[in-house]
Scaffold this motif. Sequence first.
Motif, PDB file in Angstrom:
ATOM      1  N   SER A 168     -72.656 -50.054  29.647  1.00 12.44           N
ATOM      2  CA  SER A 168     -73.031 -48.714  29.740  1.00 12.44           C
ATOM      3  C   SER A 168     -72.717 -47.989  31.135  1.00 12.44           C
ATOM      4  CB  SER A 168     -74.592 -48.380  29.291  1.00 12.44           C
ATOM      5  OG  SER A 168     -74.870 -48.560  28.037  1.00 12.44           O
ATOM      6  N   HIS A 169     -72.841 -46.819  31.259  1.00 11.80           N
ATOM      7  CA  HIS A 169     -72.819 -46.268  32.505  1.00 11.80           C
ATOM      8  C   HIS A 169     -73.976 -44.988  32.605  1.00 11.80           C
ATOM      9  CE1 HIS A 169     -70.596 -43.432  29.903  1.00 11.80           C
ATOM     10  NE2 HIS A 169     -70.949 -42.448  30.747  1.00 11.80           N
ATOM     11  N   VAL A 170     -74.244 -44.587  33.899  1.00 12.75           N
ATOM     12  CA  VAL A 170     -75.186 -43.694  34.056  1.00 12.75           C
ATOM     13  C   VAL A 170     -74.295 -42.452  34.129  1.00 12.75           C
ATOM     14  CG1 VAL A 170     -76.896 -42.739  35.559  1.00 12.75           C
ATOM     15  CG2 VAL A 170     -76.667 -45.052  35.272  1.00 12.75           C
ATOM     16  N   ARG A 171     -74.970 -41.421  33.364  1.00 12.94           N
ATOM     17  CA  ARG A 171     -74.164 -39.953  33.559  1.00 12.94           C
ATOM     18  C   ARG A 171     -74.230 -39.485  34.585  1.00 12.94           C
ATOM     19  NH1 ARG A 171     -76.354 -36.408  28.312  1.00 12.94           N
ATOM     20  NH2 ARG A 171     -75.802 -37.903  26.632  1.00 12.94           N
ATOM     21  N   GLN A 223     -96.787 -39.717  17.440  1.00 11.73           N
ATOM     22  CA  GLN A 223     -95.867 -39.048  17.839  1.00 11.73           C
ATOM     23  C   GLN A 223     -95.003 -39.722  18.959  1.00 11.73           C
ATOM     24  OE1 GLN A 223     -96.693 -35.038  18.486  1.00 11.73           O
ATOM     25  NE2 GLN A 223     -98.003 -34.725  16.737  1.00 11.73           N
ATOM     26  N   LEU A 224     -93.737 -40.063  18.625  1.00  9.60           N
ATOM     27  CA  LEU A 224     -92.955 -40.755  19.593  1.00  9.60           C
ATOM     28  C   LEU A 224     -91.935 -39.753  20.337  1.00  9.60           C
ATOM     29  CD1 LEU A 224     -92.084 -43.970  17.192  1.00  9.60           C
ATOM     30  CD2 LEU A 224     -94.015 -43.536  19.119  1.00  9.60           C
ATOM     31  N   HIS A 225     -91.908 -40.192  21.670  1.00 13.22           N
ATOM     32  CA  HIS A 225     -90.988 -39.369  22.427  1.00 13.22           C
ATOM     33  C   HIS A 225     -90.185 -40.138  23.515  1.00 13.22           C
ATOM     34  CE1 HIS A 225     -93.349 -35.712  21.294  1.00 13.22           C
ATOM     35  NE2 HIS A 225     -94.180 -36.491  21.458  1.00 13.22           N
ATOM     36  N   TRP A 226     -88.799 -39.806  23.649  1.00  8.67           N
ATOM     37  CA  TRP A 226     -88.083 -40.585  24.585  1.00  8.67           C
ATOM     38  C   TRP A 226     -88.487 -40.203  26.093  1.00  8.67           C
ATOM     39  CZ3 TRP A 226     -84.947 -44.389  23.263  1.00  8.67           C
ATOM     40  CH2 TRP A 226     -83.705 -44.687  24.093  1.00  8.67           C
ATOM     41  N   GLY A 227     -88.482 -41.285  26.814  1.00 12.91           N
ATOM     42  CA  GLY A 227     -88.865 -41.112  28.305  1.00 12.91           C
ATOM     43  C   GLY A 227     -88.828 -42.488  29.029  1.00 12.91           C
ATOM     44  N   PHE A 228     -88.817 -42.246  30.401  1.00 11.48           N
ATOM     45  CA  PHE A 228     -88.657 -43.301  31.354  1.00 11.48           C
ATOM     46  C   PHE A 228     -87.430 -43.990  31.395  1.00 11.48           C
ATOM     47  CE2 PHE A 228     -93.328 -42.833  29.940  1.00 11.48           C
ATOM     48  CZ  PHE A 228     -93.858 -42.110  31.142  1.00 11.48           C
ATOM     49  N   GLU A 229     -86.362 -43.497  30.762  1.00 11.01           N
ATOM     50  CA  GLU A 229     -85.155 -44.545  30.640  1.00 11.01           C
ATOM     51  C   GLU A 229     -84.023 -44.080  31.496  1.00 11.01           C
ATOM     52  OE1 GLU A 229     -86.755 -43.570  28.096  1.00 11.01           O
ATOM     53  OE2 GLU A 229     -87.529 -45.430  27.278  1.00 11.01           O
ATOM     54  N   TYR A 240     -80.855 -44.337  30.973  1.00 15.33           N
ATOM     55  CA  TYR A 240     -79.736 -44.276  30.124  1.00 15.33           C
ATOM     56  C   TYR A 240     -80.147 -43.213  29.017  1.00 15.33           C
ATOM     57  CZ  TYR A 240     -77.630 -48.195  32.246  1.00 15.33           C
ATOM     58  OH  TYR A 240     -77.141 -49.526  32.963  1.00 15.33           O
ATOM     59  N   HIS A 241     -79.471 -42.235  28.562  1.00 12.59           N
ATOM     60  CA  HIS A 241     -79.801 -41.415  27.447  1.00 12.59           C
ATOM     61  C   HIS A 241     -79.475 -42.039  26.230  1.00 12.59           C
ATOM     62  CE1 HIS A 241     -79.497 -38.158  24.662  1.00 12.59           C
ATOM     63  NE2 HIS A 241     -79.856 -37.276  25.712  1.00 12.59           N
ATOM     64  N   PHE A 242     -80.339 -41.830  25.392  1.00 16.97           N
ATOM     65  CA  PHE A 242     -80.121 -42.963  24.333  1.00 16.97           C
ATOM     66  C   PHE A 242     -78.979 -42.693  23.449  1.00 16.97           C
ATOM     67  CE2 PHE A 242     -80.858 -39.714  20.993  1.00 16.97           C
ATOM     68  CZ  PHE A 242     -81.798 -38.699  21.449  1.00 16.97           C
ATOM     69  N   ASP A 243     -78.057 -41.489  23.638  1.00 15.79           N
ATOM     70  CA  ASP A 243     -76.643 -41.343  23.103  1.00 15.79           C
ATOM     71  C   ASP A 243     -75.614 -42.036  23.824  1.00 15.79           C
ATOM     72  OD1 ASP A 243     -77.577 -39.405  21.019  1.00 15.79           O
ATOM     73  OD2 ASP A 243     -76.989 -37.743  22.403  1.00 15.79           O
ATOM     74  N   ASP A 244     -76.129 -42.510  25.194  1.00 11.33           N
ATOM     75  CA  ASP A 244     -74.997 -43.354  25.939  1.00 11.33           C
ATOM     76  C   ASP A 244     -75.199 -44.806  25.506  1.00 11.33           C
ATOM     77  OD1 ASP A 244     -74.232 -40.743  27.039  1.00 11.33           O
ATOM     78  OD2 ASP A 244     -75.393 -41.102  28.658  1.00 11.33           O
ATOM     79  N   LEU A 245     -76.201 -45.248  24.788  1.00  8.93           N
ATOM     80  CA  LEU A 245     -76.191 -46.695  24.686  1.00  8.93           C
ATOM     81  C   LEU A 245     -75.174 -47.289  23.746  1.00  8.93           C
ATOM     82  CD1 LEU A 245     -80.051 -46.725  23.626  1.00  8.93           C
ATOM     83  CD2 LEU A 245     -79.020 -47.283  26.086  1.00  8.93           C
TER      84      LEU A 245
END
Length: 82
Positions: free
Chosen positions: A68-71, A32-38, A40-45
């Motif tokens: 990219s930019h940080v939200r 089970q994979l989860h997005w974390g520790f980044e 940038y949000h993956f939608d902003d890549l």
Amino acid sequence: AVFATQEVCDEELQITASVRQVLQSLGAGPLQLHWGFELYHFDDLPVWPAHKKLLSYTAFRARVQEESHVRAPLQGPDLTNS
């Protein structure tokens, strides 16, 4: 089940696939994979590495840093009436 963070670069995605195959062959449950520790949000890549075959993290990082930019942070709650 085995829990891990979702990776984005080709080499890491290959390792993830190998781990998933081993777990399946051993009947050890799903990966089970989860997005974390980044940062940038993956939608902003600007690019999704697996689609562009960026083979190294360094190439991916350079592209993200350039494009990219940080939200902006979310506005905090109004605590004046608390």
